[in-house]
Motif scaffolding. Structure first.
Motif, short mmCIF file in Angstrom:
data_model
loop_
_atom_site.label_atom_id
_atom_site.label_comp_id
_atom_site.label_asym_id
_atom_site.label_seq_id
_atom_site.Cartn_x
_atom_site.Cartn_y
_atom_site.Cartn_z
N ASN A 174 0.81 -1.22 0.00
CA ASN A 174 0.00 0.00 0.00
C ASN A 174 0.85 1.27 0.00
N LEU A 175 2.18 1.13 -0.09
CA LEU A 175 3.04 2.29 -0.22
C LEU A 175 3.05 2.76 -1.69
N PRO A 176 3.18 4.06 -1.93
CA PRO A 176 3.08 4.60 -3.30
C PRO A 176 4.37 4.45 -4.10
N LEU A 177 4.83 3.21 -4.23
CA LEU A 177 6.04 2.91 -4.99
C LEU A 177 5.85 1.60 -5.76
N VAL A 178 6.49 1.50 -6.91
CA VAL A 178 6.62 0.23 -7.62
C VAL A 178 7.98 -0.33 -7.25
N PHE A 179 8.00 -1.53 -6.69
CA PHE A 179 9.27 -2.08 -6.20
C PHE A 179 9.39 -3.56 -6.53
N LYS A 180 10.63 -4.04 -6.48
CA LYS A 180 10.95 -5.45 -6.71
C LYS A 180 11.62 -6.00 -5.46
N TRP A 181 11.14 -7.14 -5.01
CA TRP A 181 11.70 -7.77 -3.84
C TRP A 181 12.97 -8.56 -4.17
N VAL A 182 13.87 -8.60 -3.21
CA VAL A 182 14.96 -9.58 -3.23
C VAL A 182 14.58 -10.65 -2.22
N SER A 183 14.44 -11.89 -2.67
CA SER A 183 13.96 -12.94 -1.78
C SER A 183 14.61 -14.27 -2.12
N LYS A 184 14.69 -15.14 -1.12
CA LYS A 184 15.30 -16.45 -1.31
C LYS A 184 14.46 -17.30 -2.25
N ARG A 185 15.11 -18.21 -2.95
CA ARG A 185 14.41 -18.98 -3.98
C ARG A 185 13.36 -19.92 -3.40
N GLU A 186 13.47 -20.28 -2.11
CA GLU A 186 12.48 -21.18 -1.50
C GLU A 186 11.08 -20.57 -1.53
N VAL A 187 11.00 -19.24 -1.44
CA VAL A 187 9.70 -18.57 -1.46
C VAL A 187 9.00 -18.78 -2.79
N TYR A 188 9.77 -18.89 -3.84
CA TYR A 188 9.22 -19.00 -5.19
C TYR A 188 8.68 -20.40 -5.49
N ARG A 189 8.87 -21.32 -4.55
CA ARG A 189 8.33 -22.67 -4.71
C ARG A 189 6.92 -22.78 -4.13
N ILE A 190 6.46 -21.73 -3.47
CA ILE A 190 5.11 -21.73 -2.90
C ILE A 190 4.10 -21.58 -4.04
N PRO A 191 3.09 -22.47 -4.12
CA PRO A 191 2.10 -22.38 -5.20
C PRO A 191 1.47 -20.99 -5.29
N ILE A 192 1.24 -20.54 -6.48
CA ILE A 192 0.64 -19.23 -6.79
C ILE A 192 1.58 -18.09 -6.42
N VAL A 193 1.97 -18.03 -5.15
CA VAL A 193 2.83 -16.94 -4.68
C VAL A 193 4.12 -16.87 -5.48
N GLY A 194 4.76 -18.03 -5.66
CA GLY A 194 6.03 -18.06 -6.37
C GLY A 194 5.92 -17.53 -7.79
N ARG A 195 4.88 -17.97 -8.51
CA ARG A 195 4.71 -17.52 -9.90
C ARG A 195 4.36 -16.04 -9.98
N LEU A 196 3.61 -15.57 -9.00
CA LEU A 196 3.28 -14.15 -8.97
C LEU A 196 4.53 -13.30 -8.78
N LEU A 197 5.40 -13.74 -7.90
CA LEU A 197 6.63 -12.99 -7.65
C LEU A 197 7.53 -12.98 -8.89
N LEU A 198 7.56 -14.09 -9.59
CA LEU A 198 8.35 -14.14 -10.82
C LEU A 198 7.77 -13.20 -11.88
N ALA A 199 6.45 -13.20 -12.02
CA ALA A 199 5.79 -12.29 -12.97
C ALA A 199 6.03 -10.84 -12.57
N HIS A 200 6.10 -10.64 -11.29
CA HIS A 200 6.32 -9.30 -10.75
C HIS A 200 7.71 -8.78 -11.10
#
Length: 243
Positions: free
Chosen positions: A90-116
Motif C-alpha cells: 500500500n506504499l506509493p512505490l513500484v518495487f521489486k523484492w529480493v527474496s530467497k528462492r524457497e519462497v518461489y516454490r510456494i504455489p501461486i505466490v512463487g509464480r506471482l513474484l516471478l511475474a512481478h
C-alpha cells in the motif's frame, strides 16, 4: 476457526482470478510497461484483499510523506515473517523484492513474484547472490522501479533488528539512488496457533526519512549502514513504546 477458513477461501479465489489477470497483463503491457506497474497494481489488490481493505487487519502507515513516488529507492526493511512482503504494497512505490528462492516454490505466490520481476537468490552461494542482486537491482533501478531488500539477510527469530549486510548499501551507492529505511512491527503476529488469523493484530509500517543520494554516494558504506541500522532500531523501540 470457521472464520479463518472462510477468509483463506476468499483470499484464494481472489488470488486465482488476479493470478490469471497478472499474466495477461504481463504479456499485454510488456512492450510499454518497463517497470511492470500494472502487474504491481494487481499484486497490491491481492494484498488489499488479504488485509480486508483495512477492515479485517489494520495497517497503519507512518511517514508516507517521506516517499517521493517519482523517485526510485533501495528500500531496506526489517524482516519478521512472510507477511512483511504482503504488508507494504500500500506504499506509493513500484518495487521489486529480493527474496530467497524457497519462497518461489510456494504455489501461486512463487509464480506471482516471478511475474512481478522480483529477484530470486540462492542463499547457499552468497557471492553469486550478491552479484545477482547487484546486476538485477541496477537493471530495475534504471527502469524507474525501486528495489526492496532485507539487509539482515534472514528472518529475525526474536523480532529484534540484527546486524546488516552491505549488499543493499553497495547497490544504492553504485546506482546513485537514495536509501529508504522502513520499519515493520506486528507482521509476526498476523497468524497464531498454527494457521488461524489473529484478527485483533495491527501492523505498523513506519517510513523513515531517506538517506539522500549525495550522502549515499559520498559517505563510507559502513557509516551509512550503521546510521540506518541505529535509526531503524530506535524507530522500532518507539513504535513498541506506544502500543
Amino acid at each position: 476457526i470457521m472464520l479463518s477458513f472462510l477468509f483463506y477461501l476468499i483470499v484464494l479465489v481472489v488470488a486465482l482470478v488476479l493470478y490469471v489477470a497478472t499474466f495477461v497483463a504481463l504479456v499485454v503491457c510488456y512492450p510499454f510497461d518497463k517497470k511492470r506497474f500494472v502487474v504491481h497494481k494487481l499484486s497490491k489488490w491481492i494484498t488489499d484483499v488479504f488485509f480486508g481493505f483495512g477492515l479485517v487487519m489494520g495497517r497503519r502507515v507512518e511517514g508516507v510523506e517521506n516517499i517521493d513516488p517519482k523517485q526510485e529507492y533501495v528500500m531496506v526493511l526489517n524482516h519478521n515473517s512472510m507477511v512483511d512482503i504482503l504488508s507494504i504494497y500500500n506504499l506509493p512505490l513500484v518495487f521489486k523484492w529480493v527474496s530467497k528462492r524457497e519462497v518461489y516454490r510456494i504455489p501461486i505466490v512463487g509464480r506471482l513474484l516471478l511475474a512481478h520481476g522480483d529477484i530470486v537468490i540462492n542463499r547457499a552461494s552468497s557471492k553469486e547472490a550478491m552479484q545477482l542482486v547487484h546486476t538485477r537491482g541496477m537493471e530495475w533501478l534504471s527502469k524507474g522501479a525501486s528495489v526492496a531488500i532485507f539487509p539482515e539477510g534472514t528472518r529475525s527469530k526474536d523480532g529484534e533488528i540484527h546486524n546488516f549486510k552491505a549488499g543493499a548499501f553497495i547497490l544504492a551507492k553504485d546506482a546513485e539512488v537514495p536509501i529508504l529505511p522502513i520499519v515493520l512491527e506486528g507482521t509476526n503476529r498476523v497468524v497464531r496457533k498454527g494457521i488461524f488469523m489473529n484478527w485483533s493484530n495491527r501492523i505498523t509500517i513506519k517510513v523513515l526519512p531517506p538517506v539522500s543520494k549525495q550522502d549515499v554516494v559520498e559517505r563510507p558504506i559502513k557509516e551509512v549502514m550503521a546510521e540506518v541500522h541505529d535509526k531503524m532500531v530506535d524507530a522500532l523501540a518507539e513504535i513498541r513504546e506506544r502500543k
